[in-house]
Design a protein around this motif. Structure first.
Motif, PDB file in Angstrom:
ATOM      1  N   PRO A 254      -5.167  -3.176   1.436  1.00 54.78           N
ATOM      2  CA  PRO A 254      -5.717  -3.557   0.131  1.00 54.78           C
ATOM      3  C   PRO A 254      -4.652  -4.155  -0.799  1.00 54.78           C
ATOM      4  CG  PRO A 254      -6.230  -1.247   0.630  1.00 54.78           C
ATOM      5  CD  PRO A 254      -5.350  -1.734   1.719  1.00 54.78           C
ATOM      6  N   VAL A 255      -3.424  -3.628  -0.711  1.00 56.36           N
ATOM      7  CA  VAL A 255      -2.362  -4.131  -1.585  1.00 56.36           C
ATOM      8  C   VAL A 255      -1.990  -5.560  -1.194  1.00 56.36           C
ATOM      9  CG1 VAL A 255       0.061  -3.825  -2.246  1.00 56.36           C
ATOM     10  CG2 VAL A 255      -1.482  -1.852  -2.167  1.00 56.36           C
TER      11      VAL A 255
ATOM     12  N   SER B 233       3.581  -2.153  -3.553  1.00 55.95           N
ATOM     13  CA  SER B 233       2.888  -2.146  -4.828  1.00 55.95           C
ATOM     14  C   SER B 233       2.650  -3.594  -5.253  1.00 55.95           C
ATOM     15  CB  SER B 233       3.747  -1.429  -5.868  1.00 55.95           C
ATOM     16  OG  SER B 233       3.461  -1.921  -7.154  1.00 55.95           O
TER      17      SER B 233
ATOM     18  N   GLY C  74      -3.169   2.628  -5.800  1.00 52.57           N
ATOM     19  CA  GLY C  74      -2.714   1.279  -5.464  1.00 52.57           C
ATOM     20  C   GLY C  74      -3.795   0.396  -4.849  1.00 52.57           C
ATOM     21  N   GLY C  75      -4.817   1.016  -4.268  1.00 56.13           N
ATOM     22  CA  GLY C  75      -5.859   0.208  -3.622  1.00 56.13           C
ATOM     23  C   GLY C  75      -6.972  -0.193  -4.570  1.00 56.13           C
ATOM     24  N   ALA C  76      -6.738   0.002  -5.887  1.00 58.56           N
ATOM     25  CA  ALA C  76      -7.800  -0.254  -6.855  1.00 58.56           C
ATOM     26  C   ALA C  76      -8.232  -1.720  -6.832  1.00 58.56           C
ATOM     27  CB  ALA C  76      -7.329   0.118  -8.259  1.00 58.56           C
ATOM     28  N   ALA C  77      -9.531  -1.927  -6.753  1.00 57.11           N
ATOM     29  CA  ALA C  77     -10.103  -3.268  -6.847  1.00 57.11           C
ATOM     30  C   ALA C  77     -11.527  -3.057  -7.367  1.00 57.11           C
ATOM     31  CB  ALA C  77     -10.116  -3.942  -5.478  1.00 57.11           C
TER      32      ALA C  77
ATOM     33  N   LYS D 111       6.416  11.266  20.433  1.00 58.09           N
ATOM     34  CA  LYS D 111       5.779  12.580  20.401  1.00 58.09           C
ATOM     35  C   LYS D 111       6.855  13.664  20.366  1.00 58.09           C
ATOM     36  CE  LYS D 111       1.217  11.893  22.017  1.00 58.09           C
ATOM     37  NZ  LYS D 111       1.152  10.604  21.340  1.00 58.09           N
TER      38      LYS D 111
ATOM     39  N   GLN E  66      -4.484  -7.757  -2.597  1.00 58.20           N
ATOM     40  CA  GLN E  66      -4.264  -7.945  -4.034  1.00 58.20           C
ATOM     41  C   GLN E  66      -3.180  -8.991  -4.284  1.00 58.20           C
ATOM     42  OE1 GLN E  66      -3.174  -4.050  -5.304  1.00 58.20           O
ATOM     43  NE2 GLN E  66      -5.261  -3.277  -5.394  1.00 58.20           N
TER      44      GLN E  66
ATOM     45  N   GLY F 287       4.293  -4.600  -8.533  1.00 59.87           N
ATOM     46  CA  GLY F 287       5.740  -4.606  -8.355  1.00 59.87           C
ATOM     47  C   GLY F 287       6.213  -5.909  -7.734  1.00 59.87           C
TER      48      GLY F 287
ATOM     49  N   ARG G 294       3.009   7.522   8.721  1.00 60.70           N
ATOM     50  CA  ARG G 294       3.364   7.069   7.369  1.00 60.70           C
ATOM     51  C   ARG G 294       2.109   6.836   6.541  1.00 60.70           C
ATOM     52  NH1 ARG G 294       8.572   6.534   5.164  1.00 60.70           N
ATOM     53  NH2 ARG G 294      10.041   5.941   6.749  1.00 60.70           N
ATOM     54  N   ASP G 295       1.107   6.209   7.165  1.00 59.55           N
ATOM     55  CA  ASP G 295      -0.145   5.959   6.463  1.00 59.55           C
ATOM     56  C   ASP G 295      -0.782   7.253   6.013  1.00 59.55           C
ATOM     57  OD1 ASP G 295       0.151   3.332   6.810  1.00 59.55           O
ATOM     58  OD2 ASP G 295      -1.444   3.057   8.271  1.00 59.55           O
TER      59      ASP G 295
ATOM     60  N   GLN H 113      14.451  -3.170  -4.884  1.00 59.91           N
ATOM     61  CA  GLN H 113      13.750  -2.490  -3.795  1.00 59.91           C
ATOM     62  C   GLN H 113      12.255  -2.442  -4.074  1.00 59.91           C
ATOM     63  OE1 GLN H 113      13.604  -0.376  -1.204  1.00 59.91           O
ATOM     64  NE2 GLN H 113      15.517  -1.218  -0.448  1.00 59.91           N
ATOM     65  N   ILE H 114      11.429  -2.960  -3.181  1.00 59.26           N
ATOM     66  CA  ILE H 114       9.989  -2.846  -3.442  1.00 59.26           C
ATOM     67  C   ILE H 114       9.376  -1.673  -2.695  1.00 59.26           C
ATOM     68  CG2 ILE H 114       9.655  -5.265  -4.040  1.00 59.26           C
ATOM     69  CD1 ILE H 114       8.516  -5.601  -1.188  1.00 59.26           C
ATOM     70  N   GLY H 115      10.212  -0.774  -2.155  1.00 56.84           N
ATOM     71  CA  GLY H 115       9.686   0.431  -1.521  1.00 56.84           C
ATOM     72  C   GLY H 115       9.526   0.285  -0.018  1.00 56.84           C
TER      73      GLY H 115
ATOM     74  N   ARG I 189       5.187  -0.051   4.290  1.00 56.54           N
ATOM     75  CA  ARG I 189       3.767   0.264   4.453  1.00 56.54           C
ATOM     76  C   ARG I 189       3.182   0.880   3.186  1.00 56.54           C
ATOM     77  NH1 ARG I 189       1.923  -0.687   9.011  1.00 56.54           N
ATOM     78  NH2 ARG I 189       0.091   0.626   8.789  1.00 56.54           N
TER      79      ARG I 189
ATOM     80  N   PHE J  90      -0.310  15.012  15.198  1.00 57.99           N
ATOM     81  CA  PHE J  90       0.516  15.151  16.393  1.00 57.99           C
ATOM     82  C   PHE J  90       0.285  13.967  17.332  1.00 57.99           C
ATOM     83  CE2 PHE J  90       0.321  16.269  20.886  1.00 57.99           C
ATOM     84  CZ  PHE J  90       1.660  16.525  21.132  1.00 57.99           C
ATOM     85  N   GLY J  91      -0.956  13.503  17.419  1.00 59.70           N
ATOM     86  CA  GLY J  91      -1.279  12.423  18.349  1.00 59.70           C
ATOM     87  C   GLY J  91      -1.066  11.037  17.763  1.00 59.70           C
TER      88      GLY J  91
ATOM     89  N   PRO K  47      10.411  -2.203  -8.601  1.00 59.33           N
ATOM     90  CA  PRO K  47       9.108  -2.715  -8.194  1.00 59.33           C
ATOM     91  C   PRO K  47       8.386  -1.920  -7.097  1.00 59.33           C
ATOM     92  CG  PRO K  47      10.871  -4.106  -7.345  1.00 59.33           C
ATOM     93  CD  PRO K  47      11.529  -3.041  -8.135  1.00 59.33           C
ATOM     94  N   ALA K  48       8.932  -0.784  -6.666  1.00 56.14           N
ATOM     95  CA  ALA K  48       8.162   0.058  -5.746  1.00 56.14           C
ATOM     96  C   ALA K  48       7.265   0.973  -6.566  1.00 56.14           C
ATOM     97  CB  ALA K  48       9.116   0.886  -4.884  1.00 56.14           C
ATOM     98  N   GLU K  49       6.447   1.813  -5.905  1.00 57.76           N
ATOM     99  CA  GLU K  49       5.721   2.811  -6.679  1.00 57.76           C
ATOM    100  C   GLU K  49       5.607   4.117  -5.909  1.00 57.76           C
ATOM    101  OE1 GLU K  49       0.959   2.034  -6.318  1.00 57.76           O
ATOM    102  OE2 GLU K  49       2.097   0.568  -7.430  1.00 57.76           O
TER     103      GLU K  49
ATOM    104  N   PHE L 157       1.069   8.920   3.167  1.00 58.80           N
ATOM    105  CA  PHE L 157       0.831   8.233   1.907  1.00 58.80           C
ATOM    106  C   PHE L 157      -0.561   8.559   1.380  1.00 58.80           C
ATOM    107  CE2 PHE L 157       0.028   4.565  -0.827  1.00 58.80           C
ATOM    108  CZ  PHE L 157       1.164   4.660  -1.593  1.00 58.80           C
TER     109      PHE L 157
ATOM    110  N   ARG M 284       3.851   4.107 -11.348  1.00 51.35           N
ATOM    111  CA  ARG M 284       4.059   2.684 -11.077  1.00 51.35           C
ATOM    112  C   ARG M 284       5.269   2.088 -11.771  1.00 51.35           C
ATOM    113  NH1 ARG M 284       0.364  -0.303 -14.309  1.00 51.35           N
ATOM    114  NH2 ARG M 284      -0.486   1.320 -15.601  1.00 51.35           N
TER     115      ARG M 284
ATOM    116  N   ASP N 261       4.350   6.746  14.752  1.00 52.22           N
ATOM    117  CA  ASP N 261       5.154   6.816  13.546  1.00 52.22           C
ATOM    118  C   ASP N 261       4.503   6.069  12.383  1.00 52.22           C
ATOM    119  OD1 ASP N 261       7.599   7.431  12.135  1.00 52.22           O
ATOM    120  OD2 ASP N 261       7.982   5.273  12.215  1.00 52.22           O
ATOM    121  N   ARG N 262       3.900   4.934  12.720  1.00 52.17           N
ATOM    122  CA  ARG N 262       3.303   4.092  11.686  1.00 52.17           C
ATOM    123  C   ARG N 262       2.099   4.773  11.056  1.00 52.17           C
ATOM    124  NH1 ARG N 262       2.010  -1.395  14.249  1.00 52.17           N
ATOM    125  NH2 ARG N 262      -0.070  -0.857  13.588  1.00 52.17           N
TER     126      ARG N 262
END
Lengths: 292, 349
Positions: free
Chosen positions: A94-95, A72, B202-205, A202, A98, A75, B191-192, A64-66, A69, B183-184, B319-321, B195, B314, B187-188
Motif C-alpha cells: 500500500p505504501v 513511509s 501507514g496503509g491509510a487510503a 528455519k 501511495q 517520508g 518482518r511483515d 535513512q528511510i527505514g 519492507r 515458525f514456518g 524520513p522513516a516511521e 510490522f 511519523r 525471513d521476509r
C-alpha cells in the motif's frame, strides 16, 4: 522549511514527461540496488537510502528511510526525489502504491539470488538511469568474475559441508535451507549446504546440527561479535561435536557482502571459496582493495 | 491532589462542557496531524490544499491522499478501540478488561498471519485483492467472539467469568497458531508479520477509511444506547435486571459490536495496544464512572491520543516511521503501571 530551486521542479516535470535528463535526486531501496547505483558512478545523485544499504560506507551518512519492507510514503515524498528505485522485495505494497499516487516515478528492480539475477539487476538499474553501456560493462565484469571463480572450483574435488546460521540469538539458531541466497553462495563457492530437506530459514535444533555434521560454520560477522567471538561459538554444545568445531573452522562474513548478490558478488565468492578450500587459497582471484 | 482538582474542574464544566473541552482537544490533534509530517508543508499550503486551491500537485496529494485519510483512519481506530474498551470494562465490571482479553485481537492476528504465510486462496484473491488481509482479520475476530460466546452461554445466559476464561483459552490457542505459522515463515514474511502485529496507519487510503467508517461510527453510536444498562451493571447483573433493564440482549450486543469494531481496527491498522485499556481509565479519573459521559469522552480522547501517537511515529525518525503500536505501548505501559501502583496505595490507606 526547505525551498528548493525551480530547476529541480522542471527536472521533476521533465522526468515525468519523458525522462530526458538522468534523474538528479534518487532514493534507493535495497542494498544491492544502492551498490549498483554507486557502481554506475551515480552515487552522488542519491538523496536517501534504506537501512539495508550499507555499502559503500558513505551511504551510511545519507538520510535513512527505514527498513525496506516498512517504508513511509510521506517520508520518501519529503525528500523530493525524481526517481525511487526499489528492490522488488520492498514494501509494504500500500505504501508503494501511495508513493506512485503522488506522481513520484518509481522503478522496481528484480531481485533473484543467482548469477544471471545480478546481471539482470545491473541492466535494469542501468536502463532506469540511462547508463546502459556502463551497466553492460559492469554486468559483464560480474559474470566473468564469477566464471573465473567457478573455473577454479570445478578443479577441486572435495566439497566441504557448510552450515549457514543467520544468528545465534534466542533459542535455536536459524539455519539456511534450500532456495536461499546462502545456499546459492555455498554451492557456487564449491561447498555443500549441510542442511537439507527444507526451504528458507528455519530454527535448527542442536541434534539436527550435529546430524548435519558441518565441516564449516558460516555466520554473519555481526552475529559472531554478538555471540562473543569465534571460540565462544565453537565451544557451544550444539557445535562442539561437529567436524567444524574439531578443526576450528568458522567463517565470518558481512551479511550484505555475502548474501546481497550485488556487484561485489565475484569478490565475495572468491573470499568464501578461499575459506572453504584453504589448501587452494592462491588459486582464487584476489579482490581489489577496499571491496569487502 | 491533582486528581481532585481535575475532578472539581470537570464537575464545574459539567457534562457538555467537558465534552466540548475534549472536542476542542480532538480538533487540535486533527489540525496538528494535517499540518505536521515528514514533508515540510507550510500551514497556508495545507489549508489551500483542503480548500482545493491552486498549489503544487505533490503538496496537494500529500495532504489529500496521505495525511487526510491517515488522520481519519487514526481517529476512527482510536475512537473504536477506546469506546470498545470502555464498554468491555463496564460489562465485565473489570478495570483490566479490554478487547484483547477475550481473544478478539488474537483471532484477528491469527487469521491475518495465516494469510501472510499461507498466501491467499486464488478464489478469494480475485474477490478481495488488497483487502484479503483486512477481510481475514475481521473474519478471525468475529469467529473468535462467536466461539467464545458459544462456550459462555448456557440456558439463555452468558456467564461473564466463563467468557473471560474462554477468551484467555482462545488467546492461547490463537497465539500458538500464530507462533506455528511464524515458525514456518521465511525471513521476509517474518518482518511483515512483526510490522503488522505492532500496528501502523501507514496503509491509510480512502478505500480503507471507508471500510473502517461504518464499524467505528457504528460502535460509537451504538455505545450511546447501552449507557443506561452499563451504569446499572456497575451495581451487578441481578440489580440491573431488577431495575428493568434487559441485560442478556445488551450483553450479546455489546460483545458483538466490540468484536466488529476491534476486528475492523486490527484489520486496517494492525494491533495497537493500550488505547482500549488506558483511555477509559483516564476519562474516569477526571469525569467519574458514569457511562453517559464516559463513552463519548472515551471515543474523543481515544481518537485524539492515537493521532498524537501517530504524529510521534511519523516524525521522530523521519524520513522513516515507527510502528504506532510501539509508541502507544511505550507511553501506555508506564502510565498503566503508575495507575496500578496508585490503586494499591488507595486500597491500603
Amino acid at each position: 522549511m526547505r525551498t528548493w530551486p525551480p530547476v529541480l521542479f522542471s527536472l521533476v516535470l521533465a522526468s515525468i514527461a519523458a525522462a530526458a535528463d538522468p534523474p538528479a535526486r534518487i532514493v534507493s531501496v535495497g542494498g544491492a540496488v544502492t551498490e549498483i547505483v554507486n557502481e554506475l558512478g551515480l552515487g552522488d545523485t542519491l538523496v536517501a537510502v534504506d537501512s539495508t544499504s550499507l555499502h559503500p560506507p558513505a551511504m551510511r551518512e545519507l538520510p535513512q528511510i527505514g527498513y525496506m519492507r516498512a517504508l513511509s510514503a510521506e517520508g520518501v515524498a519529503a525528500l523530493h526525489p525524481d526517481l525511487v528505485l526499489l528492490s522488488d522485495n520492498a514494501g509494504p505494497p500500500p505504501v508503494i502504491a501511495q508513493i506512485r499516487s503522488l506522481g513520484i516515478p518509481t522503478r522496481m528492480v528484480p531481485d533473484r539470488p543467482t548469477v544471471e539475477g545480478v546481471a539482470e539487476k545491473v541492466r535494469a538499474v542501468g536502463s532506469f538511469l540511462d547508463r546502459q553501456e556502463e551497466a553492460e560493462a559492469v554486468a559483464r565484469d560480474i559474470t566473468e568474475g564469477v566464471e573465473a571463480v567457478s573455473a577454479v572450483v570445478d578443479t577441486i574435488p572435495d566439497r566441504p559441508r557448510v552450515l549457514f546460521l543467520m544468528g545465534l540469538g534466542r533459542g535455536a539458531p536459524t539455519a539456511a535451507g534450500q532456495n536461499t541466497a546462502a545456499d546459492a553462495m555455498i554451492r557456487l563457492a564449491g561447498g555443500i549446504n549441510a542442511m537439507e530437506g527444507y526451504e528458507g530459514y528455519k530454527p535448527a535444533s542442536g541434534e539436527a546440527i550435529l546430524a548435519a555434521a558441518p565441516d564449516v560454520l558460516l555466520l554473519p560477522s555481526d552475529a559472531v561479535e554478538a555471540a562473543g567471538g569465534r571460540d565462544a561459538i565453537l565451544a557451544m554444545p550444539q557445535f562442539a561435536g561437529t567436524p567444524a568445531a574439531r578443526h576450528g573452522r568458522l567463517v565470518a562474513m558481512d551479511t550484505l557482502y555475502l548474501l546481497g548478490f550485488g556487484p561485489r558478488l565475484p569478490h565475495a565468492l572468491a573470499d568464501l571459496a578461499r575459506a572453504l578450500h584453504p589448501d587452494r587459497t592462491d588459486a582464487f582471484p584476489k579482490p581489489p582493495r577496499g571491496r569487502s | 491532589m491533582t486528581c481532585l482538582t481535575a475532578r472539581d474542574g470537570a464537575a464545574a464544566l459539567g457534562h457538555w462542557g467537558f465534552l466540548a473541552l475534549l472536542a476542542a482537544l480532538a480538533c487540535a490533534a486533527v489540525v496538528a496531524s494535517l499540518a505536521i509530517g515528514a514533508s515540510a508543508i507550510p500551514p497556508g499550503t495545507v489549508i489551500a490544499a483542503l480548500a482545493g486551491g491552486d498549489i503544487a500537485p505533490r503538496d496537494a496529494a500529500i495532504v489529500l491522499q496521505l495525511r487526510l485519510p491517515r488522520m481519519l483512519l487514526g481517529f476512527g481506530v482510536g475512537a473504536a478501540l477506546a469506546v470498545s474498551g470502555a464498554m468491555m470494562q463496564g460489562l465485565f465490571r473489570n478495570p483490566l478488561a479490554d478487547p484483547a482479553l477475550i481473544g478478539i485481537s488474537g483471532g484477528a492476528a491469527l487469521a491475518a498471519v495465516a494469510v501472510i504465510v499461507l498466501g491467499v486462496p486464488a478464489a478469494v484473491a480475485g474477490l478481495a485483492g488488497p483487502f484479503a488481509l483486512p477481510a481475514a482479520a475481521f473474519a478471525g475476530s468475529l469467529l473468535t467472539i462467536l466461539a467464545v460466546q458459544r462456550v459462555a452461554r448456557g440456558d439463555g445466559r452468558t456467564d461473564v467469568a466463563t467468557l473471560l476464561l474462554a477468551g484467555i483459552a482462545v488467546n492461547a490457542i490463537a497465539s500458538a497458531g500464530t507462533g506455528y505459522l511464524v515458525f514456518g515463515s521465511d525471513d521476509r514474511q517474518m518482518r511483515d508479520i512483526t510490522f503488522w502485529t505492532m500496528g501502523s496507519l501507514g496503509g491509510a487510503a480512502w478505500p480503507v477509511v471507508l471500510a473502517l467508517a461504518p464499524f467505528a461510527l457504528g460502535a460509537v453510536l451504538a455505545a450511546g444506547r447501552w449507557a443506561g444498562v452499563l451504569d446499572a451493571l456497575l451495581l451487578g447483573e441481578r440489580e440491573a435486571a431488577l431495575m428493568g433493564f434487559r441485560v442478556e440482549p445488551a450483553k450479546t450486543g455489546i460483545v458483538i459490536v466490540c468484536a466488529a469494531a476491534v476486528g475492523a481496527s486490527v484489520a486496517v491498522a494492525g494491533v495497537i495496544g493500550f488505547v482500549g485499556l488506558v483511555v477509559p481509565h483516564l476519562v474516569r479519573l477526571v469525569a467519574g464512572a458514569g457511562h453517559r459521559l464516559l463513552l463519548p469522552a472515551s471515543a474523543l480522547l481515544g481518537g485524539t491520543l492515537v493521532l498524537l501517537a501517530d504524529i510521534v511515529a511519523r516524525t521522530v525518525v523521519a524520513p522513516a516511521e515507527l510502528p504506532i503500536g510501539l509508541v502507544t505501548a511505550l507511553l501506555g505501559g508506564p502510565f498503566f503501571l503508575w495507575l496500578l501502583i496508585r490503586r494499591r496505595r488507595e486500597t491500603l490507606s
